[in-house]
Design a protein around this motif. Sequence first.
Motif, PDB file in Angstrom:
ATOM      1  N   ILE A 110       0.855  -1.190   0.000  1.00  0.00           N
ATOM      2  CA  ILE A 110       0.000   0.000   0.000  1.00  0.00           C
ATOM      3  C   ILE A 110       0.889   1.238   0.000  1.00  0.00           C
ATOM      4  O   ILE A 110       1.921   1.264   0.670  1.00  0.00           O
ATOM      5  N   GLN A 111       0.488   2.267  -0.756  1.00  0.00           N
ATOM      6  CA  GLN A 111       1.294   3.479  -0.843  1.00  0.00           C
ATOM      7  C   GLN A 111       1.474   4.132   0.527  1.00  0.00           C
ATOM      8  O   GLN A 111       0.613   4.044   1.399  1.00  0.00           O
ATOM      9  N   LYS A 112       2.613   4.822   0.673  1.00  0.00           N
ATOM     10  CA  LYS A 112       2.942   5.448   1.957  1.00  0.00           C
ATOM     11  C   LYS A 112       1.884   6.466   2.378  1.00  0.00           C
ATOM     12  O   LYS A 112       1.493   6.519   3.544  1.00  0.00           O
ATOM     13  N   GLU A 113       1.448   7.325   1.410  1.00  0.00           N
ATOM     14  CA  GLU A 113       0.473   8.356   1.762  1.00  0.00           C
ATOM     15  C   GLU A 113      -0.825   7.743   2.295  1.00  0.00           C
ATOM     16  O   GLU A 113      -1.443   8.262   3.224  1.00  0.00           O
ATOM     17  N   VAL A 114      -1.211   6.590   1.712  1.00  0.00           N
ATOM     18  CA  VAL A 114      -2.431   5.919   2.155  1.00  0.00           C
ATOM     19  C   VAL A 114      -2.234   5.349   3.556  1.00  0.00           C
ATOM     20  O   VAL A 114      -3.105   5.486   4.430  1.00  0.00           O
ATOM     21  N   LEU A 115      -1.079   4.728   3.788  1.00  0.00           N
ATOM     22  CA  LEU A 115      -0.796   4.174   5.114  1.00  0.00           C
ATOM     23  C   LEU A 115      -0.775   5.271   6.181  1.00  0.00           C
ATOM     24  O   LEU A 115      -1.296   5.092   7.285  1.00  0.00           O
ATOM     25  N   LEU A 116      -0.169   6.407   5.842  1.00  0.00           N
ATOM     26  CA  LEU A 116      -0.114   7.512   6.798  1.00  0.00           C
ATOM     27  C   LEU A 116      -1.505   8.016   7.167  1.00  0.00           C
ATOM     28  O   LEU A 116      -1.750   8.423   8.304  1.00  0.00           O
ATOM     29  N   SER A 117      -2.429   7.980   6.201  1.00  0.00           N
ATOM     30  CA  SER A 117      -3.794   8.465   6.475  1.00  0.00           C
ATOM     31  C   SER A 117      -4.544   7.546   7.434  1.00  0.00           C
ATOM     32  O   SER A 117      -5.534   7.952   8.034  1.00  0.00           O
ATOM     33  N   PHE A 118      -4.072   6.290   7.561  1.00  0.00           N
ATOM     34  CA  PHE A 118      -4.726   5.329   8.445  1.00  0.00           C
ATOM     35  C   PHE A 118      -4.172   5.379   9.875  1.00  0.00           C
ATOM     36  O   PHE A 118      -4.700   4.715  10.765  1.00  0.00           O
ATOM     37  N   ILE A 119      -3.112   6.144  10.116  1.00  0.00           N
ATOM     38  CA  ILE A 119      -2.509   6.218  11.442  1.00  0.00           C
ATOM     39  C   ILE A 119      -3.384   7.094  12.355  1.00  0.00           C
ATOM     40  O   ILE A 119      -3.831   8.171  11.965  1.00  0.00           O
ATOM     41  N   ARG A 120      -3.592   6.596  13.550  1.00  0.00           N
ATOM     42  CA  ARG A 120      -4.377   7.335  14.537  1.00  0.00           C
ATOM     43  C   ARG A 120      -3.546   7.522  15.805  1.00  0.00           C
ATOM     44  O   ARG A 120      -2.798   6.637  16.222  1.00  0.00           O
ATOM     45  N   MET A 121      -3.738   8.701  16.427  1.00  0.00           N
ATOM     46  CA  MET A 121      -3.070   8.985  17.696  1.00  0.00           C
ATOM     47  C   MET A 121      -4.070   9.665  18.622  1.00  0.00           C
ATOM     48  O   MET A 121      -4.854  10.517  18.186  1.00  0.00           O
ATOM     49  N   LYS A 122      -4.051   9.276  19.894  1.00  0.00           N
ATOM     50  CA  LYS A 122      -4.925   9.940  20.859  1.00  0.00           C
ATOM     51  C   LYS A 122      -4.231   9.993  22.214  1.00  0.00           C
ATOM     52  O   LYS A 122      -3.519   9.061  22.609  1.00  0.00           O
ATOM     53  N   PRO A 123      -4.423  11.107  22.948  1.00  0.00           N
ATOM     54  CA  PRO A 123      -3.812  11.217  24.276  1.00  0.00           C
ATOM     55  C   PRO A 123      -4.549  10.332  25.279  1.00  0.00           C
ATOM     56  O   PRO A 123      -5.770  10.211  25.236  1.00  0.00           O
ATOM     57  N   VAL A 124      -3.807   9.698  26.161  1.00  0.00           N
ATOM     58  CA  VAL A 124      -4.399   8.807  27.169  1.00  0.00           C
ATOM     59  C   VAL A 124      -3.932   9.200  28.573  1.00  0.00           C
ATOM     60  O   VAL A 124      -3.841   8.362  29.457  1.00  0.00           O
ATOM     61  N   ASP A 125      -3.671  10.475  28.746  1.00  0.00           N
ATOM     62  CA  ASP A 125      -3.202  10.952  30.048  1.00  0.00           C
ATOM     63  C   ASP A 125      -4.360  10.947  31.041  1.00  0.00           C
ATOM     64  O   ASP A 125      -5.454  11.435  30.751  1.00  0.00           O
ATOM     65  N   LYS A 126      -4.140  10.422  32.235  1.00  0.00           N
ATOM     66  CA  LYS A 126      -5.182  10.365  33.259  1.00  0.00           C
ATOM     67  C   LYS A 126      -5.560  11.750  33.761  1.00  0.00           C
ATOM     68  O   LYS A 126      -6.632  11.952  34.324  1.00  0.00           O
ATOM     69  N   ASN A 127      -4.673  12.729  33.577  1.00  0.00           N
ATOM     70  CA  ASN A 127      -4.939  14.093  34.023  1.00  0.00           C
ATOM     71  C   ASN A 127      -5.513  14.977  32.925  1.00  0.00           C
ATOM     72  O   ASN A 127      -5.613  16.192  33.092  1.00  0.00           O
ATOM     73  N   LEU A 128      -5.894  14.374  31.808  1.00  0.00           N
ATOM     74  CA  LEU A 128      -6.367  15.145  30.666  1.00  0.00           C
ATOM     75  C   LEU A 128      -7.728  15.778  30.946  1.00  0.00           C
ATOM     76  O   LEU A 128      -8.663  15.112  31.390  1.00  0.00           O
ATOM     77  N   ILE A 129      -7.850  17.081  30.688  1.00  0.00           N
ATOM     78  CA  ILE A 129      -9.131  17.779  30.779  1.00  0.00           C
ATOM     79  C   ILE A 129      -9.802  17.779  29.417  1.00  0.00           C
ATOM     80  O   ILE A 129     -10.954  17.378  29.280  1.00  0.00           O
TER      81      ILE A 129
END
Length: 495
Positions: A59-78
């Motif tokens: 799969i092309q790099k640009e397509v793979l990059l679009s599938f990457i997800r990131m989310k903060p999981v800090d317990k102190n997050l407001i």
Amino acid sequence: MYIFLMFLLIFSLSEALEIDYRWLKIEVERFYPAKISIYEKEPVFVRFDIKIKENRTGIQKEVLLSFIRMKPVDKNLISSQQERLIHQDEKKLKVKNLLYLRSGDTYLPFELYFDTDPMKGILDENVLNSLSKKMLIKKEQPVYISPLPYSVPYVGSFDIKTGLIDENGTATLKIIIKGKGFPSVPNYTLVVKNGSAKKIAFDIKNEMGYITSVQKYKIVYMDSLEVLPVSFSFFDPYQEKLIEKKTKTEKIEPLKNEKKIQLQELSEEKKIDFYIENFKTLYPEYFEKNQLLKRFFKTADRYKSLILLFFLILILSVTAVSRRYLIKKVPKEVLSVLSIELEYLEDYKKLFRYLPSEEKIQKLYTNEIDNLLFKTKIHKKRGRIFSVETYEGVMNSYQILKRFNRLKDMIIDFYLKKLGEKDRKLAVFYIFVRKNTDILVVLSILIFATLIIQLSAERFPKIGDYLNLVNLLVVTAGIISVFLLRKPVIKVGND
């Protein structure tokens, strides 16, 4: 100094991390705040630059990059915000994050994973399972989130200003707050002299920590206006101190433009009328509601005779239809049970022949008979039962009648369950009408009497007030008669 601190906060030293998914290798370059101590609710910026170093998925790099997800999981997050951008030339994904955190130590943890749903059917299951694993990415050294040194809910660096637009007797005022910080600003109530104000709009935007708040007010005034200042106190984490900013006093002086209405030249009465007309524009819903209510009562008063006649015919029609047609839908056993009234305590025995086979009802009936007819002491008053002493306690006539009616209702419900849904509803309606016949009769008499009195008042307006007083007395007597008719009377027989 402020720009320098912001530069340190956003553009800090980076840390690189390589993640191997067997069929795919990515490099994550992390940009954390350079400050090791940050205040609670202070905007925290974390950026990730993600590159694909090795790709054997097909799969092309640009397509793979679009599938990457990131989310903060800090317990102190407001709360948090995120911006994503795929750089086409450099073939990398930039993920910018804005965090608001509570006090305590944090390593700014994030979860990184691939959204594998769009890749199902394209890649093998083994590859998908590998890519779907959540990787925890966090800072190597902790950042301390300090509690606020002042008890204020507003954190950041802001400016506040007002703007007033005059429209001759009405004005529009805006309170604008702009800055960078926690997305919370005061919700003001204006104090004005020689006028009245109403908030008509409140909008707040947060674009990655850049806050814009606009509060809009409509004001009506007499020949001059003064809007008192509003203040905004907030903690500035960059200067580490409490800041208070205040708006200027907004004024509108008496009008001097000849083309405009010269309010100062009007009489006091005219000024007040002019002000009231403009005041209605602030709360149109209130005046419309009052007008609707006033029109309703005016219309009701105009057609009161027809309304009374309608309800009289309605009550008589419902009673007649119930007695003539709906009675056919009611089982004979139910009609027989309904006809049994508690004139003497021994009338309980009349229910025996209609007792169903249901154990619960039979047990209740037996208990009632044993409780009221055996081993009881009856207190009499003027040939009527005043109270009965039983092994369960002392019961007055109201309580006895209530228990009797409860037993009747249980027997009636048993027979109604055998009917179809439609017939059961019709039978229930008939029972309701029959149980409340006394109220319907009194209500019909009251409506008829009121109709005659009101027609007489229209014909003889000179004595209208006296007739209305008579009408009130008739209605009062009717209400009292309902209570008297429903007063339980249990006679003393062979009890």
